[in-house]
Design a protein around this motif. Structure first.
Motif, PDB file in Angstrom:
ATOM      1  N   SER A  25      -9.444 -10.677  -3.232  1.00 34.53           N
ATOM      2  CA  SER A  25      -9.139 -10.244  -4.592  1.00 34.53           C
ATOM      3  C   SER A  25      -9.352  -8.766  -4.797  1.00 34.53           C
ATOM      4  N   ASP A  26      -9.945  -8.090  -3.839  1.00 32.60           N
ATOM      5  CA  ASP A  26     -10.202  -6.675  -4.090  1.00 32.60           C
ATOM      6  C   ASP A  26      -9.661  -5.771  -2.987  1.00 32.60           C
ATOM      7  N   GLN A  27      -8.936  -6.327  -2.038  1.00 33.82           N
ATOM      8  CA  GLN A  27      -8.401  -5.529  -0.944  1.00 33.82           C
ATOM      9  C   GLN A  27      -7.154  -4.793  -1.411  1.00 33.82           C
ATOM     10  N   THR A  28      -7.241  -3.491  -1.517  1.00 33.70           N
ATOM     11  CA  THR A  28      -6.064  -2.751  -1.957  1.00 33.70           C
ATOM     12  C   THR A  28      -5.129  -2.508  -0.778  1.00 33.70           C
ATOM     13  N   ASN A  29      -3.875  -2.333  -1.099  1.00 36.99           N
ATOM     14  CA  ASN A  29      -2.875  -2.144  -0.038  1.00 36.99           C
ATOM     15  C   ASN A  29      -1.667  -1.449  -0.650  1.00 36.99           C
ATOM     16  N   ALA A  30      -1.683  -0.157  -0.605  1.00 37.09           N
ATOM     17  CA  ALA A  30      -0.660   0.622  -1.311  1.00 37.09           C
ATOM     18  C   ALA A  30       0.749   0.226  -0.915  1.00 37.09           C
ATOM     19  N   ALA A  31       0.919  -0.164   0.319  1.00 34.29           N
ATOM     20  CA  ALA A  31       2.270  -0.481   0.786  1.00 34.29           C
ATOM     21  C   ALA A  31       2.799  -1.749   0.133  1.00 34.29           C
ATOM     22  N   ALA A  32       1.873  -2.633  -0.282  1.00 31.58           N
ATOM     23  CA  ALA A  32       2.325  -3.915  -0.830  1.00 31.58           C
ATOM     24  C   ALA A  32       2.211  -3.946  -2.348  1.00 31.58           C
TER      25      ALA A  32
END
Lengths: 288, 297, 338
Positions: B54-61
């Motif tokens: 729930s807190d893993q950011t992923n700019a590409a997605a």
């Protein structure tokens, strides 16, 4: 053959084989027939649940949404309440037939003045009535109340006065039939007598018929020349009050009469009870 | 058996009566209880069965529309919305329970004290209650939360402050009614200690009101928490509080990415509607009319 | 009657007074150092001292409290920390749009709730009952701001029929501000297209703000009507020859209005709170929007005035409801005399 109708005119109320029921349950009232002429008074007696109140409601056409008249005709002044449309039924209600409820405190709107409620009975059938206040005052006077009482709210009046208002409402349009459903149950004995006197007098004045529904044999004995006894939805006895009380045909009536006499007359060890009559005797036949 | 024995047997033990509670709820209330339990369990065990965090950011997605791998899409920072909604649901339910327990405890305690000890204490408590009830509840919650700053603790305190007064008012009238009953005087005359009086003679009678109020506070608490989150008070992002998530998704929604705001709201709707259904059913079973208007809901 | 009314009024005043103490505690005592809060982390010590002196923060608490209520009730609301504008001006500019929104919402929801409650109770119709119940649960469970976003999404984006987050009027229209109420101002300016446009701009905000209020009202009214409708006097009215619908409307409704009246007071509170949540969604230039922005800026001079205004309005409206109830139900006085 004596033409009963020619002598007395159209009967105020005639029931022909009327059966009434709720939802899918068995008949609450089954196959009741009787005729009530104008000017006559009948007391319908029965225990709770025998269907007498249902009968009263059905005659007015006021059965709840889950009740219906399953068979028969209910003729008020010759017009059949069962087959006519609701609009026509409304024209008869409060007009040709009036209803007086058991507990006037709950049949009067607590938030409206008494005079307004009487006026409503008038305007429901004659919307453009002029001098309505006069008619209301006259109606109040008719039942022994003051014209000033029109301004009172129901809670400001005593129980007896409220019942008088209910009578005024039922009688204001000079109906041919008045139905009184336990009109004095909620009153003390003295007031009871006054109210019944009033009812009797006013009904006689108008040559109207009175259908008095009650569980009080004493009231019927005093006030009604005809008596009908209901048991479990059937009319088990019908006839002149004096005959019914002294020489009842149906065992249920016999037991009823015995119970009420016994309170005064008997010095036996045990009072008779309603279970002392033999249910099996009823069989499948009706008294009429 | 003697008559007394028969009566006792029919009444049953406390255990048996408690077991029957689920059956006494209305049909829709039972469904609601199950729904809430399912959501709670799903939220608590999410890490076990849902691969996305729930807190893993992923700019590409970022801002991906709902798909199989992201059933509720991703937000502006590429985080999986489904995981966040689940965690947010858990936070809301937990917070709702904590707030309700505190509000009912405080409100109930004050009501019992005020009801049983007339005079100055009652007056003071009633004045405080009336003063707090002068505010619309949500506005008071906003005010206190604004005063205390953001965060889980201040949000909870704010909502407890805005809900306990109504509990006090409702329960106090119940207590006063019981006092008039006479058996409290009788107990006092017999020398029963005050705490015993409270436990044995007062609490059982006010428990119906307390239970209904509890359910209502849970419902209000969850909505209020979301409201605070939406205004920027209470729990803040990145913690996936449902109200804060709706705020976060408002701008993207205008731009077309509707899922970031809509799904958290649906979850809130599901939870709060269920609690309200349960509260209504409790009202009917426990014979508690609406406290503010007297209507028999 | 007079003693009852004056007693209620006294209680109302006491409540407002108590509310002011609560507000004082929340905004002056709790937040820690207001000077630091207001002026920010870069203010110098002299500025902080000056601020404290200006705002009487070095005085005793009772003195501060006295200044607090005196200022509020005389309209001396100070200056906004954020914009420096007079707080009274800020409120003056934003009060009208909020009142307009709240009043229209109130009228629409009361009318709709009354009509639907009547229709679903005077004759038993299970499908209608279920529908209304379901709608009510949605209204109770869905946060107002989310409802607003959903409506904007559906009716302004997917089906572009209604304006979305655009405030009170399309920017293409220009209407002189006379009263601040857009509906009134457009009419006063004789600009009918603008009037129509203003109405379309009201639809979604009213629906959003009104859903929760509608849910609350329709449940209460339905319950009251069901309870009253069973009563004999409704049947007795029918016995006079009045139609069921009329008997219900005239007698049942009147008697069921009492809880509805009480509910109206509560509804005001819901509307006030609702505007805070809903106005931002629609860029509505009202008090709620002002509050949300002020909270973000930690502008307590605005927030505490808003809170006090809410409490005062809420208490006064409920007091008026109490008095009106006297007129509606003559039995209340009888109860009081016991």
């Amino acid at each position: 053959m004596i033409d009963v109708e020619a002598i007395h005119g159209t009967p105020a109320l005639r029931l022909q084989d009327v059966s009434i029921g709720y939802s899918h349950f068995a008949d609450a009232v089954s196959s009741i027939s009787f005729t009530l002429e104008r000017g006559r008074r009948v007391g319908i007696i029965g225990e709770s649940g025998c269907g007498k109140s249902t009968l009263g409601l059905a005659i007015m056409g006021l059965l709840p949404w889950n009740g219906e008249v399953r068979a028969g005709n209910i003729l008020i002044d010759g017009a059949d309440m069962v087959t006519m449309r609701e609009r026509e039924r409304r024209r008869l209600r409060g007009n040709r037939v009036g209803l007086i409820y058991q507990d006037a405190s709950s049949s009067l709107d607590p938030l409206k003045r008494v005079g307004t409620q009487i006026a409503e009975a008038i305007t429901a059938h004659a919307p453009k009535t002029k001098q309505i206040n006069d008619r209301v005052a006259h109606a109040l006077d008719d039942v022994g109340l003051a014209a000033a009482n029109a301004q009172n709210y129901p809670h400001e009046l005593s129980g007896g006065m409220r019942q008088r208002v209910a009578i005024a409402i039922a009688l204001v349009n000079d109906p041919v039939l008045v139905i009184a459903d336990e009109p004095t149950t909620a009153l003390d004995v003295t007031t009871q007598a006054h109210v019944l006197d009033l009812l009797e007098a006013r009904v006689t004045e108008r040559d109207a018929a009175l259908l008095l529904i009650t569980h009080d044999l004493g009231v019927v004995a005093d006030r009604c020349e005809l008596t009908g006894v209901m048991y479990r939805g059937r009319l088990v006895e019908w006839g002149d009050t004096s005959r019914v009380l002294t020489d009842p045909e149906h065992p249920y009536t016999r037991a009823l009469v015995e119970c009420s006499h016994a309170v005064i007359d008997s010095d036996a060890d045990r009072l008779p009870t309603m279970t002392s009559w033999d249910h099996d005797e009823e069989g499948g036949d009706d008294a009429l | 058996m003697t008559e007394t024995e028969r009566i006792v047997a029919v009444r049953g033990s406390g255990q048996a009566r408690k077991a029957g509670w689920f059956r006494r709820l209305s049909g829709s209330a039972r469904v609601s209880v199950i729904a809430i339990v399912v959501i709670a369990v799903a939220a608590a065990t999410a890490k076990l069965w849902w691969p996305e965090s729930s807190d893993q950011t992923n700019a590409a997605a970022a801002l991906m529309t709902p798909s199989l791998s992201h059933p509720m899409g991703t937000d502006g920072l590429g985080r999986d919305v489904f995981a966040r909604v689940l965690e947010g649901a858990g936070i809301s339910l937990a917070a709702g329970l904590i707030i309700a327990v505190a509000a009912v405890a405080v409100g109930g305690a004050l009501a019992i004290i005020a009801g049983l000890r007339p005079g100055a204490i009652d007056l003071v408590i009633m004045r405080i209650t009336d003063s707090l009830l002068a505010f619309p509840a949500l506005i008071l919650a906003i005010a206190v939360a604004a005063g205390l700053g953001s965060g889980f603790f201040s949000a909870c305190v704010a909502i407890v402050v805005s809900t306990f007064p109504l509990v006090t008012r409702v329960v106090r009238s119940d207590v006063l009614r019981i006092r008039g009953g006479g058996h409290i005087q009788a107990a006092r005359a017999l020398g029963v200690t005050p705490s015993r009086i409270v436990w044995r003679h007062v609490l059982p009678h006010v428990s119906s009101a307390l239970l209904v109020q509890f359910a209502l506070v849970v419902a209000f608490g969850i909505i209020a928490l979301a409201g605070l989150g939406f205004i920027g008070l209470g729990i803040q992002l990145p913690t996936p509080e449902l109200g804060a998530m709706i705020l976060d998704g408002a701008a993207p929604l205008i731009g077309g990415a509707w899922w970031i705001s809509i799904f958290p709201g649906l979850m809130l709707l599901a939870i709060v509607a269920s609690v309200n259904v349960i509260a209504d059913s409790l009202r009917v079973i426990l014979d508690q009319p609406d406290e503010l208007t007297g209507a028999e809901l | 009657m007079i003693s009852y009314i004056s007693r209620r009024f006294g209680l109302a005043l006491l409540s407002i007074l108590g509310a002011s103490i609560v507000a004082f505690i929340v905004f002056r005592v709790a937040p820690g150092d207001p000077a630091r809060q207001a002026l920010g982390p870069f203010a110098s010590d002299e500025q902080l001292a000056q601020f404290r002196a200006d705002n009487l923060l070095d005085q005793s608490l009772p003195a501060q409290y006295w200044a607090f209520i005196r200022n509020f009730f005389t309209g001396d609301w100070g200056y906004s920390y954020g914009s420096g504008a007079k707080v009274t001006t800020l409120f003056g500019d934003t009060l009208a749009p909020t009142i307009e929104l709240a009043v229209v919402t109130f009228i629409v929801t009361v009318a709709l709730a009354t009509w639907l409650a009547l229709v679903s109770t005077y004759r038993p119709r299970r499908w209608l009952d279920r529908l209304i119940n379901a709608l009510a649960y949605v209204g109770l469970g869905a946060p107002a701001f989310w409802v607003g976003l959903v409506l904007v999404l559906v009716f302004s984006q997917w089906l572009p029929v209604l304006p979305g987050a655009e405030g009170q009027l399309d920017f293409t229209y220009s209407v002189p501000t006379v009263t601040g109420f857009m509906l009134v101002d457009t009419l006063l300016a004789g600009d009918l297209p603008a009037f129509g446009n203003a109405i379309t701009h009201l639809i979604l905000p009213v629906a959003t703000l009104g859903l929760a209020v509608f849910a609350y009202l329709v449940r209460i009214l339905r319950a009251s009507l069901l309870a009253v409708g069973d009563q004999q006097f409704v049947l007795a009215a029918e016995a006079k020859g009045v139609s069921r619908w009329t008997a219900f409307r005239r007698h049942a409704l009147h008697n069921a209005l009492l809880p509805m009246l009480t509910a109206s007071g509560i509804v005001l509170g819901q509307l006030l709170a609702g505007t805070v949540l809903v106005e931002t969604v629609f860029n509505w230039p009202g008090v709620g929007n002002l509050l949300t922005r002020s909270i973000g800026l930690k502008d307590y001079s605005v927030v505490d005035v808003f809170v006090m205004l809410s409490a005062t309005a809420y208490v006064l409206v409920n007091f008026i409801v109490d008095v009106v109830q006297l007129r509606v139900d003559p039995r209340i006085l009888q109860e009081e005399q016991k």
